[in-house]
Write a protein that holds these residues in place. Structure first.
Motif, short mmCIF file in Angstrom:
data_model
loop_
_atom_site.label_atom_id
_atom_site.label_comp_id
_atom_site.label_asym_id
_atom_site.label_seq_id
_atom_site.Cartn_x
_atom_site.Cartn_y
_atom_site.Cartn_z
N ILE A 100 0.83 -1.20 0.00
CA ILE A 100 0.00 0.00 0.00
C ILE A 100 0.87 1.25 0.00
O ILE A 100 0.61 2.19 -0.76
CB ILE A 100 -0.98 -0.01 1.20
CG1 ILE A 100 -2.00 -1.13 1.03
CG2 ILE A 100 -1.66 1.34 1.36
CD1 ILE A 100 -2.82 -1.40 2.27
N PHE A 101 1.90 1.25 0.82
CA PHE A 101 2.81 2.40 0.87
C PHE A 101 3.51 2.60 -0.48
O PHE A 101 3.57 3.72 -0.99
CB PHE A 101 3.84 2.22 1.99
CG PHE A 101 4.83 3.33 2.06
CD1 PHE A 101 4.47 4.57 2.57
CD2 PHE A 101 6.13 3.15 1.59
CE1 PHE A 101 5.38 5.61 2.62
CE2 PHE A 101 7.05 4.18 1.64
CZ PHE A 101 6.67 5.42 2.16
N ALA A 102 4.04 1.52 -1.06
CA ALA A 102 4.77 1.63 -2.33
C ALA A 102 3.85 2.11 -3.45
O ALA A 102 4.24 3.00 -4.23
CB ALA A 102 5.38 0.28 -2.69
N VAL B 182 2.00 6.34 -7.13
CA VAL B 182 0.89 7.15 -7.66
C VAL B 182 1.17 8.64 -7.41
O VAL B 182 0.89 9.48 -8.27
CB VAL B 182 -0.46 6.71 -7.03
CG1 VAL B 182 -1.56 7.70 -7.33
CG2 VAL B 182 -0.84 5.33 -7.53
N MET B 183 1.74 8.96 -6.25
CA MET B 183 2.09 10.36 -5.98
C MET B 183 3.17 10.85 -6.94
O MET B 183 3.13 12.01 -7.36
CB MET B 183 2.54 10.50 -4.52
CG MET B 183 1.38 10.36 -3.54
SD MET B 183 1.88 10.30 -1.81
CE MET B 183 2.74 11.84 -1.62
N ILE C 215 4.63 14.17 -11.72
CA ILE C 215 4.96 14.35 -13.14
C ILE C 215 3.88 15.19 -13.82
O ILE C 215 4.18 16.10 -14.59
CB ILE C 215 5.14 12.99 -13.84
CG1 ILE C 215 6.43 12.33 -13.36
CG2 ILE C 215 5.14 13.14 -15.35
CD1 ILE C 215 6.61 10.91 -13.84
N ARG C 216 2.64 14.88 -13.53
CA ARG C 216 1.53 15.64 -14.11
C ARG C 216 1.52 17.08 -13.62
O ARG C 216 1.29 18.01 -14.38
CB ARG C 216 0.20 14.95 -13.76
CG ARG C 216 -1.03 15.71 -14.17
CD ARG C 216 -1.30 15.56 -15.64
NE ARG C 216 -2.65 16.01 -15.91
CZ ARG C 216 -2.92 16.97 -16.78
NH1 ARG C 216 -1.97 17.55 -17.45
NH2 ARG C 216 -4.15 17.34 -16.98
N PHE D 202 6.87 9.50 -21.36
CA PHE D 202 6.31 8.16 -21.51
C PHE D 202 7.15 7.16 -20.73
O PHE D 202 6.62 6.28 -20.04
CB PHE D 202 6.24 7.77 -22.98
CG PHE D 202 5.52 6.48 -23.22
CD1 PHE D 202 4.15 6.45 -23.36
CD2 PHE D 202 6.22 5.28 -23.32
CE1 PHE D 202 3.47 5.25 -23.58
CE2 PHE D 202 5.56 4.08 -23.53
CZ PHE D 202 4.19 4.07 -23.67
N PHE D 203 8.47 7.28 -20.81
CA PHE D 203 9.38 6.37 -20.11
C PHE D 203 9.18 6.48 -18.59
O PHE D 203 9.10 5.45 -17.91
CB PHE D 203 10.82 6.68 -20.49
CG PHE D 203 11.83 5.86 -19.75
CD1 PHE D 203 12.00 4.51 -20.05
CD2 PHE D 203 12.60 6.41 -18.75
CE1 PHE D 203 12.93 3.74 -19.35
CE2 PHE D 203 13.53 5.66 -18.06
CZ PHE D 203 13.69 4.32 -18.35
N LEU D 204 9.12 7.68 -18.06
CA LEU D 204 8.91 7.86 -16.62
C LEU D 204 7.56 7.29 -16.17
O LEU D 204 7.48 6.59 -15.16
CB LEU D 204 9.02 9.33 -16.23
CG LEU D 204 10.41 9.95 -16.34
CD1 LEU D 204 10.34 11.45 -16.07
CD2 LEU D 204 11.38 9.28 -15.39
N ASN D 205 6.52 7.59 -16.94
CA ASN D 205 5.20 7.05 -16.61
C ASN D 205 5.20 5.52 -16.69
O ASN D 205 4.56 4.85 -15.87
CB ASN D 205 4.13 7.62 -17.55
CG ASN D 205 3.76 9.04 -17.21
OD1 ASN D 205 3.92 9.49 -16.09
ND2 ASN D 205 3.27 9.76 -18.20
N THR D 206 5.93 4.98 -17.66
CA THR D 206 6.00 3.53 -17.82
C THR D 206 6.70 2.88 -16.65
O THR D 206 6.23 1.87 -16.11
CB THR D 206 6.71 3.17 -19.15
OG1 THR D 206 5.95 3.69 -20.23
CG2 THR D 206 6.85 1.67 -19.30
N ILE D 207 7.84 3.44 -16.24
CA ILE D 207 8.58 2.87 -15.10
C ILE D 207 7.72 2.88 -13.84
O ILE D 207 7.64 1.87 -13.12
CB ILE D 207 9.89 3.65 -14.87
CG1 ILE D 207 10.83 3.48 -16.06
CG2 ILE D 207 10.57 3.24 -13.58
CD1 ILE D 207 11.27 2.06 -16.31
#
Length: 147
Positions: free
Chosen positions: A12-14, A19-20, A25-26, A66-71
């Motif tokens: 849950i923490f991870a 998600v944060m 990024i957004r 895209f790469f950051l969101n993918t990772i």
């Protein structure tokens, strides 16, 4: 139920942290990435001409995002399902989807100019937002239920 939550504190923490980071990024997209279409799509883009853009900077800006969101998305999928085979499959899907979307985006920009602004909007949206995560989580969950 409470015992199950307590047993999965790390997960849950991870997932919360990942998600944060996606939200970060957004939230800081204007400072972190080159994308002249951020401003363009805020206005009446159906009537406006396409903004001037640098091909190489746009490609690398979209690719980095895209790469950051993918990772981060793969991290979320890993912590949710703990299945390395599934993560490998998702990685391959992300790669092929990136190639298809980036080629499509630049084809729209060069061959259709201002005629397909709505299509350009949606293709770009799939590149810059972690929308595949929203598709993969229920799909992989359903797959886990079947197995």
């Amino acid at each position: 139920m409470l015992n199950k939550l307590l047993q999965n504190k790390t997960t849950i923490f991870a997932v919360t942290v990942l998600v944060m980071l996606l939200a970060f990024i957004r939230g800081f997209e204007r400072q972190l990435f080159y994308d002249p279409f951020l401003f363009y799509f805020e206005g009446d883009y159906m009537e406006l001409p396409l903004p001037e853009f640098d091909n190489l900077k746009l490609f690398f800006g979209l690719s980095l995002r895209f790469f950051l969101n993918t990772i981060l998305s793969l991290g979320i999928l890993y912590f949710l399902f703990k299945d390395k085979g599934m993560i490998l499959f998702a990685s391959i899907l992300y790669f092929f989807l990136f190639v298809i979307l980036i080629v499509t985006l630049f084809c729209i920009l060069y061959f259709f100019k201002n005629q397909e602004n709505l299509l350009l909007f949606y293709v770009r949206r799939f590149l810059i937002q972690p929308l595949f995560l929203i598709l993969f989580v229920p799909a992989f969950y359903y797959q886990n239920l079947k197995n």
